[in-house]
Design a protein around this motif. Sequence first.
Motif, PDB file in Angstrom:
ATOM      1  N   ASN A 192       0.816  -1.214   0.000  1.00 42.08           N
ATOM      2  CA  ASN A 192       0.000   0.000   0.000  1.00 42.08           C
ATOM      3  C   ASN A 192       0.847   1.260   0.000  1.00 42.08           C
ATOM      4  O   ASN A 192       2.003   1.249   0.420  1.00 42.08           O
ATOM      5  CB  ASN A 192      -0.908   0.034   1.245  1.00 42.08           C
ATOM      6  N   SER A 209      -4.110   7.807  -1.178  1.00 41.57           N
ATOM      7  CA  SER A 209      -3.935   6.393  -0.821  1.00 41.57           C
ATOM      8  C   SER A 209      -4.256   5.525  -2.029  1.00 41.57           C
ATOM      9  O   SER A 209      -5.128   5.846  -2.838  1.00 41.57           O
ATOM     10  CB  SER A 209      -4.832   6.010   0.368  1.00 41.57           C
ATOM     11  N   THR A 210      -3.512   4.439  -2.156  1.00 41.75           N
ATOM     12  CA  THR A 210      -3.720   3.500  -3.255  1.00 41.75           C
ATOM     13  C   THR A 210      -2.979   2.203  -2.939  1.00 41.75           C
ATOM     14  O   THR A 210      -2.185   2.143  -2.000  1.00 41.75           O
ATOM     15  CB  THR A 210      -3.227   4.088  -4.594  1.00 41.75           C
ATOM     16  N   GLN A 211      -3.269   1.180  -3.726  1.00 39.85           N
ATOM     17  CA  GLN A 211      -2.483  -0.055  -3.606  1.00 39.85           C
ATOM     18  C   GLN A 211      -1.206   0.114  -4.422  1.00 39.85           C
ATOM     19  O   GLN A 211      -1.208   0.820  -5.436  1.00 39.85           O
ATOM     20  CB  GLN A 211      -3.286  -1.238  -4.149  1.00 39.85           C
ATOM     21  N   LYS A 252       0.956   3.351 -13.910  1.00 39.76           N
ATOM     22  CA  LYS A 252      -0.379   2.877 -14.283  1.00 39.76           C
ATOM     23  C   LYS A 252      -1.126   3.978 -14.994  1.00 39.76           C
ATOM     24  O   LYS A 252      -1.279   5.087 -14.453  1.00 39.76           O
ATOM     25  CB  LYS A 252      -1.158   2.467 -13.029  1.00 39.76           C
ATOM     26  N   PRO A 255      -5.457   4.970 -13.601  1.00 43.31           N
ATOM     27  CA  PRO A 255      -5.598   4.080 -12.437  1.00 43.31           C
ATOM     28  C   PRO A 255      -6.981   4.239 -11.808  1.00 43.31           C
ATOM     29  O   PRO A 255      -7.531   5.338 -11.777  1.00 43.31           O
ATOM     30  CB  PRO A 255      -4.502   4.575 -11.495  1.00 43.31           C
ATOM     31  N   ARG A 256      -7.522   3.150 -11.315  1.00 37.71           N
ATOM     32  CA  ARG A 256      -8.888   3.189 -10.787  1.00 37.71           C
ATOM     33  C   ARG A 256      -8.959   3.358  -9.280  1.00 37.71           C
ATOM     34  O   ARG A 256      -9.949   3.837  -8.765  1.00 37.71           O
ATOM     35  CB  ARG A 256      -9.605   1.880 -11.143  1.00 37.71           C
ATOM     36  N   ASN A 257      -7.930   2.882  -8.595  1.00 35.17           N
ATOM     37  CA  ASN A 257      -8.081   2.785  -7.132  1.00 35.17           C
ATOM     38  C   ASN A 257      -7.280   3.835  -6.374  1.00 35.17           C
ATOM     39  O   ASN A 257      -6.833   3.603  -5.268  1.00 35.17           O
ATOM     40  CB  ASN A 257      -7.666   1.379  -6.670  1.00 35.17           C
ATOM     41  N   VAL A 258      -7.076   5.012  -6.994  1.00 38.49           N
ATOM     42  CA  VAL A 258      -6.322   6.073  -6.314  1.00 38.49           C
ATOM     43  C   VAL A 258      -7.301   7.029  -5.641  1.00 38.49           C
ATOM     44  O   VAL A 258      -8.203   7.554  -6.296  1.00 38.49           O
ATOM     45  CB  VAL A 258      -5.442   6.868  -7.304  1.00 38.49           C
ATOM     46  N   LYS A 259      -7.113   7.234  -4.339  1.00 42.39           N
ATOM     47  CA  LYS A 259      -7.948   8.207  -3.627  1.00 42.39           C
ATOM     48  C   LYS A 259      -7.094   9.421  -3.311  1.00 42.39           C
ATOM     49  O   LYS A 259      -6.184   9.340  -2.481  1.00 42.39           O
ATOM     50  CB  LYS A 259      -8.448   7.605  -2.313  1.00 42.39           C
TER      51      LYS A 259
END
Length: 298
Positions: A192, A209-211, A252, A255-259
Amino acid sequence: MNTKKQFTEVEFGQQKVKVPKGGYYDRFRMNPNLDEVAQDPAAGNIDFFRKIPKQMVVSRVGPVWAPNFYYRTSNVQVLMLAPLKQLRKKLPAPLEPLQAFPGFGLVAVTFFTYAVCDNDPYNEASVAIVIRKPNAKGLNALELLNSIRQRHFYAHVLALPVDTEIARVRGVYGYQLPKWLTEINVDINPTNIYADLKDTSGQLDLSLSTQTPELKHVKSESRMNEATMLHQVDNKWHQTHVQSNTLAFAQKLLPRNVKLVRHGGPVSQLLDELGASKILRLDVVQDAQVVLNLPKVL
């Protein structure tokens, strides 16, 4: 047992600053003995820096050793779309935003952590507009493609908060960059990524935050990146050149999972004023070596 860090006072130009006692700045004053640095397990292999001789150069704060070496660094960056008309409002003439799509340019938001460097460990956050090269002619699209291919971008930095006083003083008095002192957290681990920036009253300003994407590990000097900052020093245009020897990274697109959450502080407000919206690319650099040169007159 007292584990509290001890500090000692040093002079930088006309400023007096506290730095960690026995740290790199205290011991080397920006002119390190690389054989000693090589014995620091946290620094890793530093052969890259042996090819870059330091010189005593004249700066606006008097003679200083340059360039500045960052032996172990990491960063996370999001590249965002923003309307050209908003970007132009924030750029001093004659700078021009680089157009990525019709009507849109690029804003880069980056969190850096410098684990081992000449002026001791610190964290930094940056908001920058990607700009056209000085005197650039021709199509924006071709310039953008060339920049991507050569991994060399030009940028104008609008905000550059840091979390140590020596980093602030060097940036403000040595480079005239928009630096201020505040709390910054950066954690880039194998699973993470989390980074945040507080405002000067201690309230959360911006968080990311992101993976962690799958990282690629590459040979030293096989993936060099360059960035050139254009900024004014004493009312004259200067360029500051940064070279990065990237060792472990990931990228990436869309990217889809970036907050990236704006909590309302000055940096959040700046991103609102720029109209920064969709995240086009996530860049993670888990390990890199960086050389920061002093500004040169354009």
